[in-house]
Design a protein around this motif. Structure first.
Motif, short mmCIF file in Angstrom:
data_model
loop_
_atom_site.label_atom_id
_atom_site.label_comp_id
_atom_site.label_asym_id
_atom_site.label_seq_id
_atom_site.Cartn_x
_atom_site.Cartn_y
_atom_site.Cartn_z
N THR B 12 -70.39 84.22 65.82
CA THR B 12 -69.43 84.32 66.93
C THR B 12 -68.02 84.66 66.49
N CYS B 13 -67.66 84.35 65.25
CA CYS B 13 -66.25 84.48 64.87
C CYS B 13 -66.14 84.90 63.42
N HIS B 15 -65.24 83.22 60.93
CA HIS B 15 -65.81 82.24 59.99
C HIS B 15 -67.30 82.52 59.79
N CYS B 16 -67.97 82.84 60.87
CA CYS B 16 -69.41 83.15 60.80
C CYS B 16 -69.62 84.40 59.95
N SER B 19 -69.23 83.53 56.36
CA SER B 19 -70.33 82.70 55.85
C SER B 19 -71.56 83.54 55.55
N TYR B 63 -78.23 80.66 60.84
CA TYR B 63 -78.29 81.78 61.79
C TYR B 63 -79.72 82.29 61.87
#
Lengths: 68, 68
Positions: B12-13, B15-16, B19, B63
């Protein structure tokens, strides 16, 4: 001890939750900061910290705070 | 050098994005991993790494990968 709840715009996932909580917890005078993703909010338990300072800490890491 | 693009669910963002890219870059044989948030995808440039191993690395950090 005071409690302030702010409406935060742009938090989408647990990484965002952790970032906002961490940014607030680092402030002097903040005891706990707890984000609710479903509510798009963060509740901060604190001593003498201005709301302006809380908002600033959130905005510094790239999120917006909605006007009350 | 091969290129594999996977459809990833749940990013979503930024940070994702970071990662997922980091989890893939840590694998032996992966040269680069680049997430497109608008496309919900990650493109991986790699040597001999099975698609199964790429999917596993993504799933390990929470995920999902959509079937091709």
């Amino acid at each position: 001890m005071k409690e302030t709840t702010l409406h935060v715009i742009g938090m989408t996932c647990n990484h965002c939750k952790a970032s906002v909580e961490s940014a607030l917890n680092e402030l002097d005078g903040v005891t706990t900061a707890t984000v609710s993703l479903p509510d798009n909010s963060v509740t901060v338990v604190h001593e003498d910290v201005t709301q302006e300072r809380l908002v600033e800490a959130i905005e510094e890491i790239g999120y917006d705070v909605a006007p009350a």
